[in-house]
Design a protein around this motif. Structure first.
Motif, PDB file in Angstrom:
ATOM      1  N   GLY A 101       0.519  -1.416  -0.001  1.00 48.13           N
ATOM      2  CA  GLY A 101      -0.018  -0.001  -0.009  1.00 48.13           C
ATOM      3  C   GLY A 101       0.767   1.245  -0.057  1.00 48.13           C
ATOM      4  O   GLY A 101       0.568   2.020   0.858  1.00 48.13           O
ATOM      5  N   HIS A 102       1.633   1.454  -0.905  1.00 45.40           N
ATOM      6  CA  HIS A 102       2.531   2.602  -1.198  1.00 45.40           C
ATOM      7  C   HIS A 102       1.868   3.833  -1.088  1.00 45.40           C
ATOM      8  O   HIS A 102       0.934   3.917  -1.943  1.00 45.40           O
ATOM      9  N   ASP A 103       2.338   5.029  -0.906  1.00 48.70           N
ATOM     10  CA  ASP A 103       1.687   6.119  -1.075  1.00 48.70           C
ATOM     11  C   ASP A 103       0.313   6.551  -0.105  1.00 48.70           C
ATOM     12  O   ASP A 103      -0.140   7.538  -0.379  1.00 48.70           O
ATOM     13  N   GLN A 104       0.061   5.726   0.572  1.00 52.96           N
ATOM     14  CA  GLN A 104      -1.334   5.737   1.412  1.00 52.96           C
ATOM     15  C   GLN A 104      -0.781   6.073   2.677  1.00 52.96           C
ATOM     16  O   GLN A 104       0.203   5.847   3.375  1.00 52.96           O
ATOM     17  N   LYS A 105      -1.709   7.216   3.444  1.00 53.66           N
ATOM     18  CA  LYS A 105      -1.459   7.524   4.830  1.00 53.66           C
ATOM     19  C   LYS A 105      -2.057   6.396   5.696  1.00 53.66           C
ATOM     20  O   LYS A 105      -3.276   6.179   5.897  1.00 53.66           O
ATOM     21  N   LEU A 106      -1.313   5.488   6.550  1.00 53.83           N
ATOM     22  CA  LEU A 106      -1.781   4.371   7.034  1.00 53.83           C
ATOM     23  C   LEU A 106      -1.924   4.409   8.736  1.00 53.83           C
ATOM     24  O   LEU A 106      -1.155   5.282   9.182  1.00 53.83           O
ATOM     25  N   SER A 107      -3.144   4.215   9.032  1.00 49.57           N
ATOM     26  CA  SER A 107      -2.993   4.158  10.444  1.00 49.57           C
ATOM     27  C   SER A 107      -2.257   2.758  11.046  1.00 49.57           C
ATOM     28  O   SER A 107      -1.640   2.144  10.332  1.00 49.57           O
ATOM     29  N   GLN A 108      -2.347   2.628  12.307  1.00 48.70           N
ATOM     30  CA  GLN A 108      -1.885   1.672  12.914  1.00 48.70           C
ATOM     31  C   GLN A 108      -2.310   0.206  12.298  1.00 48.70           C
ATOM     32  O   GLN A 108      -1.542  -0.735  11.910  1.00 48.70           O
ATOM     33  N   GLU A 109      -3.639   0.011  12.305  1.00 46.94           N
ATOM     34  CA  GLU A 109      -4.187  -1.105  11.790  1.00 46.94           C
ATOM     35  C   GLU A 109      -3.772  -1.335  10.305  1.00 46.94           C
ATOM     36  O   GLU A 109      -3.569  -2.256   9.923  1.00 46.94           O
ATOM     37  N   GLY A 110      -3.888  -0.141   9.592  1.00 47.16           N
ATOM     38  CA  GLY A 110      -3.502  -0.383   8.036  1.00 47.16           C
ATOM     39  C   GLY A 110      -2.022  -0.768   7.878  1.00 47.16           C
ATOM     40  O   GLY A 110      -1.700  -1.314   7.206  1.00 47.16           O
ATOM     41  N   ALA A 111      -1.111  -0.181   8.729  1.00 44.27           N
ATOM     42  CA  ALA A 111       0.183  -0.347   8.665  1.00 44.27           C
ATOM     43  C   ALA A 111       0.556  -2.037   8.629  1.00 44.27           C
ATOM     44  O   ALA A 111       1.084  -2.582   8.366  1.00 44.27           O
ATOM     45  N   ALA A 112      -0.317  -2.486   9.887  1.00 42.40           N
ATOM     46  CA  ALA A 112      -0.173  -3.826  10.534  1.00 42.40           C
ATOM     47  C   ALA A 112      -0.679  -4.737   9.351  1.00 42.40           C
ATOM     48  O   ALA A 112      -0.087  -5.888   8.720  1.00 42.40           O
ATOM     49  N   GLU A 113      -1.777  -4.411   8.684  1.00 41.91           N
ATOM     50  CA  GLU A 113      -2.367  -5.003   7.617  1.00 41.91           C
ATOM     51  C   GLU A 113      -1.506  -5.028   6.396  1.00 41.91           C
ATOM     52  O   GLU A 113      -1.386  -6.123   5.670  1.00 41.91           O
ATOM     53  N   ALA A 114      -0.741  -3.961   6.090  1.00 42.52           N
ATOM     54  CA  ALA A 114       0.140  -3.916   4.976  1.00 42.52           C
ATOM     55  C   ALA A 114       1.203  -4.924   4.979  1.00 42.52           C
ATOM     56  O   ALA A 114       1.718  -5.588   4.184  1.00 42.52           O
ATOM     57  N   LEU A 115       2.030  -4.997   6.460  1.00 45.16           N
ATOM     58  CA  LEU A 115       3.061  -5.929   6.511  1.00 45.16           C
ATOM     59  C   LEU A 115       2.340  -7.273   6.533  1.00 45.16           C
ATOM     60  O   LEU A 115       2.975  -8.222   5.892  1.00 45.16           O
ATOM     61  N   TRP A 116       1.112  -7.503   7.063  1.00 44.09           N
ATOM     62  CA  TRP A 116       0.634  -9.007   7.183  1.00 44.09           C
ATOM     63  C   TRP A 116       0.291  -9.515   5.741  1.00 44.09           C
ATOM     64  O   TRP A 116       0.572 -10.670   5.318  1.00 44.09           O
ATOM     65  N   GLY A 117      -0.221  -8.471   4.802  1.00 47.16           N
ATOM     66  CA  GLY A 117      -0.278  -8.737   3.546  1.00 47.16           C
ATOM     67  C   GLY A 117       0.885  -9.405   2.474  1.00 47.16           C
ATOM     68  O   GLY A 117       0.616 -10.329   1.802  1.00 47.16           O
ATOM     69  N   ILE A 118       2.138  -8.893   3.133  1.00 46.88           N
ATOM     70  CA  ILE A 118       3.298  -9.340   2.395  1.00 46.88           C
ATOM     71  C   ILE A 118       3.366 -10.845   2.743  1.00 46.88           C
ATOM     72  O   ILE A 118       3.846 -11.866   2.084  1.00 46.88           O
TER      73      ILE A 118
END
Length: 298
Positions: A272-289
């Motif tokens: 999710g590059h270029d997005q302003k991520l919340s803590q939840e969004g950041a966690a989901e971004a790494l979990w997605g990998i």
């Protein structure tokens, strides 16, 4: 946009003015408005007034086809067994807004759901004769017997500033959140998928690893860590990274004039590059990998 086009007129209990009777103001709208949004969270479910009075009355009017009730799932909670659990919720699949990497996408789906509800409302709900003369571009609303609040601007936002201490604490809090997110996700993945095992290991205060096994064979392995020679940030490394500083993705803390947020370096197309991520969004971004390659297996 719905308000700018005159498609909707909105009300919430923060519009109750000083001196107005709170219960009467809420009752007036809960008994007359044509679209009612339930902003669902653990706090909503825990509130006796929201759950037993407001929601109960809203569902009565929905069952009588006098109003359309839309559950908006803001935060993760056990809402499926509630009386409104039978309704189609928004955002898509009832995924809580806080779990979307980009919350703007989630709220766009909420707005689109409201627009569709307005179209159904205009088609299916008869308009009282006393309101036929009202503008066809607005949802009919019976006149309120209560005095209106004093007019004011909704443009009241003032720029905020954040210190380095704020940013450092936000980074540490985010790392701990991601650690819990991974641990819980691994447990749930194992519970839902026979043959799979998720193993979480907290190595030290600044590092943890996650491994997924399928029938005893490791199919995903990664490490998340913070600090060290790489500087401020949260880093994801494919495989075991117990001492090294190589990484496949990173998160950094940024700030706008209102809030702190996280941003990925963009090394992984799952993040999710270029997005302003919340803590939840950041966690989901790494979990997605970790999880996305397994979801693409045949």
């Amino acid at each position: 946009m719905l308000k700018r086009q005159g498609v909707i007129d909105t009300w919430h209990d923060r519009r109750i003015g000083a001196g107005q009777e709170i219960d009467a103001a809420i009752d007036n709208h809960i008994n007359s408005d044509e679209i009612i949004l339930l902003l669902v969270s653990p706090d909503f479910i825990a509130s006796d007034y929201c759950y037993n009075i407001e929601m109960a009355r809203a569902m009565e009017r929905h069952a009588a086809k006098e109003a359309i009730v839309i559950p908006v799932i803001l935060r993760a909670c056990d809402w499926h067994h509630a009386p409104f659990g039978k309704l189609l919720a928004t955002p898509e699949d009832g995924k809580p807004v806080t779990l979307w990497p980009d919350r703007d996408v989630a709220f766009l789906q909420v707005a689109q759901a409201v627009r569709k509800a307005v179209e159904r409302c205009r088609k299916d709900v008869p308009i009282p004769a006393s309101q036929i003369a009202r503008s066809a571009t607005a949802i009919p609303q019976p006149p309120s017997p209560l005095p209106a609040t004093s007019p004011r601007s909704s443009n009241l936002r003032i720029a905020k500033s954040f210190t380095q201490r704020d940013k450092d604490q936000f980074l540490l809090d985010t790392f701990e959140y991601i650690a819990r997110y991974f641990e819980n996700s691994l447990q749930e993945l194992q519970a839902r998928n026979p043959g799979y095992e998720g193993v979480y290991r907290r190595i030290d205060a600044n590092r943890f690893s996650a491994v997924i096994y399928k029938d005893g064979r490791d199919v995903a392995r990664g490490t998340v860590f913070t600090g060290g020679q790489l500087g401020a940030g949260i880093y994801y490394s494919q495989g075991d990274s117990l001492a090294g500083n190589s990484y496949n993705e990173s998160l950094s803390v940024n700030a706008d004039d209102q809030t702190l947020y996280l941003k990925t370096l963009g090394m992984s197309h799952f993040s999710g590059h270029d997005q302003k991520l919340s803590q939840e969004g950041a966690a989901e971004a790494l979990w997605g990998i970790v999880i996305t390659p397994l979801q693409r297996e045949r």
